[in-house]
Write a protein that holds these residues in place. Structure first.
Motif, short mmCIF file in Angstrom:
data_model
loop_
_atom_site.label_atom_id
_atom_site.label_comp_id
_atom_site.label_asym_id
_atom_site.label_seq_id
_atom_site.Cartn_x
_atom_site.Cartn_y
_atom_site.Cartn_z
N ARG A 120 0.87 -1.19 0.00
CA ARG A 120 0.00 0.00 0.00
C ARG A 120 0.90 1.24 0.00
O ARG A 120 1.65 1.47 0.94
N GLU A 156 -2.70 -1.21 -3.30
CA GLU A 156 -3.44 0.03 -3.05
C GLU A 156 -2.49 1.20 -3.28
O GLU A 156 -1.44 1.30 -2.64
N VAL A 203 -2.26 5.47 -3.77
CA VAL A 203 -2.92 6.77 -3.61
C VAL A 203 -1.99 7.86 -4.11
O VAL A 203 -0.83 7.96 -3.66
N LEU A 254 -7.84 6.93 -16.55
CA LEU A 254 -8.52 6.39 -15.38
C LEU A 254 -9.92 5.91 -15.71
O LEU A 254 -10.38 4.88 -15.20
N ARG A 287 -8.45 -0.27 -11.81
CA ARG A 287 -8.99 1.01 -11.32
C ARG A 287 -9.24 0.98 -9.82
O ARG A 287 -9.02 1.98 -9.12
N ASP A 288 -9.65 -0.15 -9.29
CA ASP A 288 -9.95 -0.26 -7.86
C ASP A 288 -8.71 -0.13 -6.98
O ASP A 288 -8.82 0.11 -5.78
N ARG A 289 -7.52 -0.28 -7.58
CA ARG A 289 -6.27 -0.19 -6.80
C ARG A 289 -5.77 1.24 -6.69
O ARG A 289 -4.87 1.51 -5.89
N LEU A 290 -6.32 2.14 -7.48
CA LEU A 290 -5.76 3.49 -7.59
C LEU A 290 -6.77 4.55 -7.17
O LEU A 290 -7.94 4.51 -7.57
N ARG A 291 -6.30 5.52 -6.39
CA ARG A 291 -7.15 6.62 -5.96
C ARG A 291 -6.35 7.92 -6.03
O ARG A 291 -5.19 7.98 -5.61
N LEU A 292 -6.97 8.97 -6.57
CA LEU A 292 -6.36 10.30 -6.63
C LEU A 292 -7.10 11.19 -5.64
O LEU A 292 -8.33 11.26 -5.66
N ILE A 293 -6.35 11.90 -4.78
CA ILE A 293 -6.97 12.77 -3.80
C ILE A 293 -6.30 14.13 -3.81
O ILE A 293 -5.12 14.26 -4.12
N ARG A 305 -6.41 10.54 5.85
CA ARG A 305 -6.41 9.63 4.70
C ARG A 305 -5.02 9.06 4.41
O ARG A 305 -4.90 8.08 3.68
#
Length: 496
Positions: A303, A326, A328, A346, A354-360, A370
């Protein structure tokens, strides 16, 4: 509302050519909200002064807008007729348009030349007083003289008002002076007489080109200019500091192309030379990313945080390896995150990827829940963009609150800058860098982080190592210690 512009450049009457306004006659211009008058109180060989007098009609501003009897008195009785404000900026852009653009048909060379200039604003409202006034103008090279206006001359014990008579002096292009006034007068006032929307971001960037990105108070300028509309301010700041090639690396490309042109080769060979220089530049960046990936793999992390992810170059490598379950990416720039999402495609990724990546969206100087609980964090070429005064906040956010198992951090090696032929002495590699550390400075800072937060440390070079000045990029790898801080503080390995 009065602005005067004075020069002692000889012949001083050339100021008339630069402003495209004849010193021999007064001129008036209807601006809708009032009338602008341009005239010359003095005009001879040794000194010339041009005056812009703006007569604002406060009643005309609200007439026909439905205020009626319920309209507030301050719609009619206010400081707009005499205090410099966004009305003056509009007058500058309309009445002195060609001068602001640096255009002069009769004196084109002079328009591009710095000359001694003095600007005087008879009444300028300044939120924050003399200190803010100097913070905004002195970094641009101006000598600032500010005389506060008393609240009431008959009662000096009441103190001073927020209004100043301001004189600015510098040897500067007339276009630059007018542009600085256009942007900073409403910033001083902290108000605008018209709706602020997306087009104001474009105005700010256009008139701030060449100086705003490097201004130490660009955030304050953007916030006030855009009336603190958060989305617009974020957009403007993101575009001001959008990543671009280092000065030194840009110079390498230019040198390659100029050298090829000097030898008069074919178009194909010019293209090959340019592409070769670009490949060399990309190679260093790629080495940096690959080194970060190598350390992340060795750490066993699953992660991972990419802090200051920018346009997603490291994210692309992370997503390509299933071991990172995971990922981020966080950045302070909405615009950079939009570009990252677009470049990573994306919206077209397979769901399992897609479920492994998050942009914040977030800032590295504010605690963020977070970020807690991750195995590793990468901070690639980011800290040098932070103000030195904010480093302590960044340290606590990352090493005290988020506390990942491994932190991989890279930053330029200032000692290596002498190896860039195109980088002038004393200049940083990027216009947005707040500092660049030598190896000793970087190690001292990193040792302090370890001592305060309980991490061990090793240093790795990135890029070709010069025996005298080291590698162009320096990397620190922080590993969270399981034993007491005192026993591990400052431990490190590697050649630095």
């Amino acid at each position: 509302m009065l602005l005067t512009l004075r020069t002692t450049h000889v012949p001083a009457t050339d100021l008339g050519y630069l402003l495209a306004k004849n010193p021999a006659r007064a001129q008036s211009f209807d601006l809708g909200f009032g009338t602008a008058h341009v005239f010359y109180p003095e005009a001879d060989e040794n000194a010339c002064t041009a005056a812009l007098l703006l007569d604002v009609d406060p009643v005309g501003l609200v007439r026909g807008r439905g205020h009626g009897d319920s309209g507030a008195l301050d719609q009619y009785v206010n400081d707009r007729p005499y205090a410099a404000s966004s009305f003056l900026s509009v007058a500058l852009s309309r009445v002195l348009r060609s001068a602001m653009a640096g255009i002069s048909r009769e004196r084109a060379e002079l328009a591009a030349t710095p000359i001694p200039l003095e600007a005087r604003l008879a009444v300028l409202p300044v939120r924050g007083g003399d200190a803010v006034l100097r913070r905004l103008f002195e970094p641009l090279g101006y000598e600032v003289e500010a005389a506060p206006q008393p609240l009431d001359p008959a009662h000096p014990e009441w103190g001073d008002s927020r209004y100043f008579t301001v004189t600015l002096r510098a040897t500067v292009r007339l276009a630059d002076l007018l542009t600085h006034l256009y942007v900073l007068v409403p910033v001083m006032d902290g108000a605008k007489h018209y709706w602020v929307g997306d087009e104001e971001v474009e105005k700010l960037l256009r008139h701030g080109e060449g100086w705003l990105a490097a201004h130490p108070d660009r955030t304050l300028i953007a916030a006030r200019y855009l009336k603190r509309r958060r989305s617009l301010v974020d957009q403007a700041l993101a575009r001001l500091v959008e990543p671009e090639p280092d000065v030194a690396e840009e110079g390498a490309v230019e040198a390659a192309v100029e050298g090829a042109e000097a030898a008069e080769p074919s178009a194909a060979s010019v293209r090959d030379a340019e592409e070769g220089a670009l490949e060399s530049r990309i190679s260093l960046h790629q080495q940096r990313l690959e080194k970060v990936m190598e350390v992340l793999r060795e750490s066993g992390a699953a992660r991972v945080l990419d802090l200051g992810c920018g346009e997603g170059r490291l994210l692309r490598l992370l997503v390509a390896e299933p071991r990172f379950t995971e990922i981020v990416g966080m950045d302070v720039s909405h615009r950079a995150l939009e570009v990252a999402a677009d470049r990573l495609k994306l919206d077209r990724m397979a769901p399992r990827v897609r479920d492994r990546l998050r942009l914040i969206h977030g800032a590295l100087t504010y605690r963020d829940r977070r970020l807690a609980g991750y195995d590793a964090a990468a901070v690639v070429e980011v800290i040098e963009h932070l103000d030195a005064a904010r480093l302590a906040a960044f340290e606590r956010v990352l090493w005290e609150y988020a506390r990942p198992g491994t932190v991989v951090l890279t930053t330029p090696n200032a000692e290596y800058n002498v190896r860039w032929p195109s980088l002038p002495a004393g200049r940083f590699r990027h216009k947005d860098h707040r500092f660049e550390w030598t190896r000793a400075e970087f190690q001292a800072w990193a040792d302090g982080v370890c001592a305060r937060f309980g991490y061990t440390l090793r240093f790795l070079p990135v890029g070709p190592v010069d025996e005298e000045v080291g590698a162009p990029t320096q990397m620190a790898v922080f590993a969270r210690a399981d034993t007491p801080v005192a026993e591990n503080a400052g431990s490190r390995e590697g050649d630095g």
